[in-house]
Design a protein around this motif. Structure first.
Motif, PDB file in Angstrom:
ATOM      1  N   ALA A 266     -55.716 -42.045 100.943  1.00 39.39           N
ATOM      2  CA  ALA A 266     -54.977 -41.355 102.015  1.00 39.39           C
ATOM      3  C   ALA A 266     -53.287 -41.693 101.544  1.00 39.39           C
ATOM      4  N   LEU A 267     -52.510 -40.859 101.773  1.00 41.08           N
ATOM      5  CA  LEU A 267     -51.100 -41.142 101.349  1.00 41.08           C
ATOM      6  C   LEU A 267     -50.416 -41.172 102.808  1.00 41.08           C
ATOM      7  N   PRO A 268     -50.031 -42.058 103.401  1.00 45.57           N
ATOM      8  CA  PRO A 268     -49.533 -41.990 104.953  1.00 45.57           C
ATOM      9  C   PRO A 268     -48.213 -41.336 104.705  1.00 45.57           C
ATOM     10  N   ALA A 269     -47.576 -41.431 103.980  1.00 45.59           N
ATOM     11  CA  ALA A 269     -46.034 -40.828 103.607  1.00 45.59           C
ATOM     12  C   ALA A 269     -46.133 -39.171 103.774  1.00 45.59           C
ATOM     13  N   LEU A 270     -47.365 -38.763 103.171  1.00 47.86           N
ATOM     14  CA  LEU A 270     -47.348 -37.421 103.382  1.00 47.86           C
ATOM     15  C   LEU A 270     -48.228 -36.905 104.874  1.00 47.86           C
ATOM     16  N   ASP A 271     -49.076 -37.859 105.171  1.00 47.71           N
ATOM     17  CA  ASP A 271     -49.398 -37.431 106.603  1.00 47.71           C
ATOM     18  C   ASP A 271     -48.505 -37.505 107.748  1.00 47.71           C
ATOM     19  N   ARG A 272     -47.218 -38.216 107.435  1.00 49.13           N
ATOM     20  CA  ARG A 272     -46.368 -38.054 108.544  1.00 49.13           C
ATOM     21  C   ARG A 272     -45.347 -36.717 108.601  1.00 49.13           C
ATOM     22  N   VAL A 273     -45.445 -35.899 107.577  1.00 47.67           N
ATOM     23  CA  VAL A 273     -44.923 -34.794 107.310  1.00 47.67           C
ATOM     24  C   VAL A 273     -44.985 -33.749 108.414  1.00 47.67           C
ATOM     25  N   LEU A 287     -38.182 -34.250 104.015  1.00 46.90           N
ATOM     26  CA  LEU A 287     -39.372 -33.831 103.299  1.00 46.90           C
ATOM     27  C   LEU A 287     -39.385 -34.352 101.842  1.00 46.90           C
ATOM     28  N   LEU A 288     -38.516 -34.366 101.256  1.00 42.09           N
ATOM     29  CA  LEU A 288     -38.001 -34.909  99.947  1.00 42.09           C
ATOM     30  C   LEU A 288     -38.216 -36.455  99.936  1.00 42.09           C
ATOM     31  N   ARG A 289     -37.791 -37.277 100.951  1.00 44.79           N
ATOM     32  CA  ARG A 289     -38.009 -38.653 100.873  1.00 44.79           C
ATOM     33  C   ARG A 289     -39.197 -39.018 101.058  1.00 44.79           C
ATOM     34  N   HIS A 290     -40.100 -38.267 102.081  1.00 43.80           N
ATOM     35  CA  HIS A 290     -41.628 -38.305 102.092  1.00 43.80           C
ATOM     36  C   HIS A 290     -42.375 -38.348 100.852  1.00 43.80           C
ATOM     37  N   THR A 291     -41.975 -37.130 100.172  1.00 44.52           N
ATOM     38  CA  THR A 291     -42.700 -36.840  98.545  1.00 44.52           C
ATOM     39  C   THR A 291     -42.298 -38.057  97.892  1.00 44.52           C
ATOM     40  N   VAL A 292     -41.090 -38.565  97.489  1.00 39.04           N
ATOM     41  CA  VAL A 292     -40.897 -39.515  96.542  1.00 39.04           C
ATOM     42  C   VAL A 292     -41.414 -40.857  97.048  1.00 39.04           C
ATOM     43  N   GLU A 293     -41.569 -41.214  98.347  1.00 35.76           N
ATOM     44  CA  GLU A 293     -42.273 -42.230  98.821  1.00 35.76           C
ATOM     45  C   GLU A 293     -43.811 -42.363  98.710  1.00 35.76           C
ATOM     46  N   ALA A 294     -44.443 -41.272  98.459  1.00 39.63           N
ATOM     47  CA  ALA A 294     -45.689 -40.932  97.954  1.00 39.63           C
ATOM     48  C   ALA A 294     -46.041 -41.080  96.724  1.00 39.63           C
ATOM     49  N   VAL A 295     -45.254 -40.468  95.915  1.00 34.66           N
ATOM     50  CA  VAL A 295     -45.230 -40.892  94.552  1.00 34.66           C
ATOM     51  C   VAL A 295     -45.389 -42.171  94.268  1.00 34.66           C
ATOM     52  N   ARG A 296     -44.379 -42.896  94.806  1.00 36.97           N
ATOM     53  CA  ARG A 296     -43.988 -44.178  94.613  1.00 36.97           C
ATOM     54  C   ARG A 296     -45.414 -45.033  94.990  1.00 36.97           C
ATOM     55  N   SER A 297     -45.979 -44.619  95.838  1.00 35.01           N
ATOM     56  CA  SER A 297     -47.040 -45.402  96.606  1.00 35.01           C
ATOM     57  C   SER A 297     -48.518 -45.308  95.785  1.00 35.01           C
ATOM     58  N   VAL A 298     -48.389 -44.449  94.721  1.00 38.38           N
ATOM     59  CA  VAL A 298     -49.590 -44.373  93.706  1.00 38.38           C
ATOM     60  C   VAL A 298     -49.388 -44.841  92.553  1.00 38.38           C
ATOM     61  N   SER A 299     -48.328 -45.223  92.191  1.00 38.60           N
ATOM     62  CA  SER A 299     -48.105 -45.924  91.116  1.00 38.60           C
ATOM     63  C   SER A 299     -46.340 -46.431  91.046  1.00 38.60           C
ATOM     64  N   PRO A 300     -46.393 -47.832  90.427  1.00 33.81           N
ATOM     65  CA  PRO A 300     -45.073 -48.312  90.161  1.00 33.81           C
ATOM     66  C   PRO A 300     -44.312 -47.961  89.084  1.00 33.81           C
ATOM     67  N   LEU A 301     -44.790 -47.002  88.446  1.00 28.41           N
ATOM     68  CA  LEU A 301     -44.309 -46.382  86.910  1.00 28.41           C
ATOM     69  C   LEU A 301     -42.960 -45.490  87.363  1.00 28.41           C
ATOM     70  N   PRO A 302     -41.782 -45.819  87.062  1.00 22.72           N
ATOM     71  CA  PRO A 302     -40.766 -44.912  87.338  1.00 22.72           C
ATOM     72  C   PRO A 302     -40.936 -43.208  86.920  1.00 22.72           C
ATOM     73  N   TRP A 303     -40.549 -42.477  87.947  1.00 15.55           N
ATOM     74  CA  TRP A 303     -40.604 -41.056  87.725  1.00 15.55           C
ATOM     75  C   TRP A 303     -40.114 -40.679  86.256  1.00 15.55           C
ATOM     76  N   ARG A 304     -39.206 -41.142  85.723  1.00 16.70           N
ATOM     77  CA  ARG A 304     -38.701 -40.657  84.315  1.00 16.70           C
ATOM     78  C   ARG A 304     -39.602 -41.073  83.293  1.00 16.70           C
ATOM     79  N   ARG A 305     -40.404 -42.091  83.377  1.00 23.70           N
ATOM     80  CA  ARG A 305     -41.438 -42.168  82.495  1.00 23.70           C
ATOM     81  C   ARG A 305     -42.813 -41.574  82.812  1.00 23.70           C
ATOM     82  N   GLN A 306     -42.844 -40.520  83.736  1.00 20.39           N
ATOM     83  CA  GLN A 306     -44.097 -39.830  83.957  1.00 20.39           C
ATOM     84  C   GLN A 306     -43.660 -38.426  83.734  1.00 20.39           C
TER      85      GLN A 306
END
Length: 510
Positions: A266-273, A287-306
């Protein structure tokens, strides 16, 4: 609207307000994945029901010119065309999410549920489940039949509905479910005057038509589009040895991921949308903030490296293919729940607000939410390496046809020649038109007096006007774009079909 042929249907069909114990006659328009899902889940619901609920339906007729299951979305037998979502998202039964997997396992498949499989496998699955539903329905005394025709209009009458077919037949019905899918290709910028040209194809589908039009000799082909339909076209053309150029105003290919699959947790950040305030002026930012939080919750790898930020689309394709192969595109794990969260939120928004929100995030949606499956990305890279595929740096400024070839002028003023042009910009979503004078809902070729529906009730029933009572006519699937974002997302379609199947078992309000 009256035809010279008699109405077709069970004796006493179309009996609005008649004895409910006799059962109701249902017409499902469209026999692709959406129509199959409605049928299968309606029979499932009948099997679970008791008493009056088990006798609620007397007959079901599915209207489609193509064999059941073989709609435009999945009904192409070419094994090169793959589902863009993984096996674990492709069940047509909302309460049995592993149903597609079970179907494949019974036939000897040993793959992983996160994999993509050929689209024709989905068509075969839908066809098989439809046949099974028909047999199960017969055990409940429900007659299920398929009519090979196209539904053109639905007449609203005092005693029910009549569905007008392309062959002149008229089906009487108590309830109608519209699962029509898409039919009308978009017209690309600059090509409106060339739609009837013999060397212009309005769509890459079906693949057999594309192959027959180009023949076996290698051709130079310009494909209009760079997203999913264009990728399909490129894969088919390059496999057959044609020199292929993709072009679009954005010039961008989708990003690459392993597949659109269910998240591992489960991804609580998106459940709250779904709990966000529709009237919040900062809704898009939240909505953007929740999406960014969800991405960060699945991996600590920075977005720029994904992701890749390369400007050249082919270099970006190569880099993002490598990232997906290396397991670095963790953002992909949030895509399916993000789609579901956006659907739940979008249904609460007025149409104009929903349109503004989707337009703001269109670049993100086009590249990441509807990203390429890794298997297709690898194939595109191979075609680029072989010199068969290129992505144009811009979109045509002018086009002409002379001396047996297309002459295209590009933004840098260069003129290049092509043998064929293939439109792969997608399709217009279906939009029924209502004509009050005729008392009819037109599904295709509406008269000038008809107006397009621009609203849909929360339970997916058609309202012919904002203040009109809802009809017992439902829309399921891509046609629900009138109030639902990502209306073609199969998980969403199947949930809709399950909801409508439940409504069909309930007696109408007096």
């Amino acid at each position: 609207m009256d035809a010279v042929v008699p109405d077709v249907g069970p004796a006493g069909g179309g009996r609005r307000g008649a004895d409910p114990s006799a059962g109701r006659d249902v017409v499902i328009v469209g026999g692709g994945a959406a129509g199959t899902s409605v049928l299968v889940q309606l029979v499932d619901a009948l099997s679970r029901a008791s008493g009056a609920g088990a006798r609620a339906v007397r007959s079901v007729r599915v209207v489609d010119p193509r064999p059941t299951g073989w709609g435009l979305a999945f009904g192409d037998s070419d094994p090169l065309l793959m589902c863009n979502s993984a096996v674990d998202l492709n069940s047509v039964r909302a309460r049995h999410p592993r149903d597609f997997e079970d179907h494949l396992r019974q036939r000897g498949w040993t793959g992983r549920v996160q994999e993509c499989v050929p689209r024709s496998w989905m068509a075969e699955y839908c066809h098989a489940r439809s046949a099974q539903a028909r047999a199960r329905a017969a055990a409940h005394g429900v007659d299920v039949d398929r009519l090979s025709a196209t539904a053109r209009a639905v007449e609203v009458r005092a005693d029910g509905y009549r569905v007008l077919l392309s062959d002149g037949r008229r089906l009487t019905a108590d309830d109608v479910v519209l699962c029509t899918g898409v039919r009308r290709p978009r017209v690309p910028d600059g090509f409106a005057d060339w739609r009837d040209h013999p060397r212009y194809l309005d769509s890459p589908y079906p693949s057999t038509r594309l192959r027959e039009a180009l023949g076996q000799r290698p051709r130079r082909v310009l494909v209009l589009g760079t997203h999913q339909s264009a990728v399909d076209a490129a894969l088919l053309l390059c496999r057959d040895g044609h020199q292929t150029t993709l072009t679009s105003p954005s010039g961008q290919l989708p990003a690459v991921r392993t597949a659109l699959a269910a998240p591992p947790h489960a991804l609580p950040a998106l459940d709250r949308v779904a709990d966000l305030d529709p009237a919040d002026p900062y809704l898009g930012d939240r909505l953007l903030r929740h999406t960014v939080e969800a991405v960060r919750s699945v991996s600590p790898l920075p977005w720029r490296r994904q992701v890749s930020t390369a400007a050249d689309p082919v270099l970006r394709l190569r880099e993002e293919t490598a990232l997906a192969e290396g397991g670095a595109c963790h953002w992909a794990r949030v895509c399916a729940p993000l789609i579901d969260a956006t659907i739940a939120l979008g249904g609460t928004l007025p149409g104009e607000r929903r349109g503004v929100l989707m337009a703001r995030f269109a670049p993100f949606v086009n590249r990441y939410v509807t990203a390429l499956a890794l298997v297709n990305a690898r194939r595109l890279v191979a075609h680029c390496d072989a010199g068969l595929l290129r992505v144009a740096a811009g979109y045509p400024r002018a086009v002409a046809y002379a001396d047996g070839c297309w002459r295209v002028r590009w933004p840098d003023s260069a003129v290049r020649e092509y043998d064929h042009v293939v439109n792969a910009t997608g399709f217009h979503p279906p939009r029924p038109h209502w004509d009050g004078a005729a008392g009819a809902l037109y599904l295709e070729a509406p008269p000038a007096s008809a107006t397009a529906l621009d609203h849909l009730a929360a339970d997916l029933r058609v309202r012919t006007a904002p203040t009109a009572a809802p009809e017992r006519v439902w829309i399921v699937g891509v046609g629900t774009h009138l109030r639902i974002p990502f209306a073609n997302h199969l998980n969403n379609v199947v949930r809709q079909a399950d909801e409508v199947a439940g409504h069909l078992l309930r007696p109408p309000n007096p």
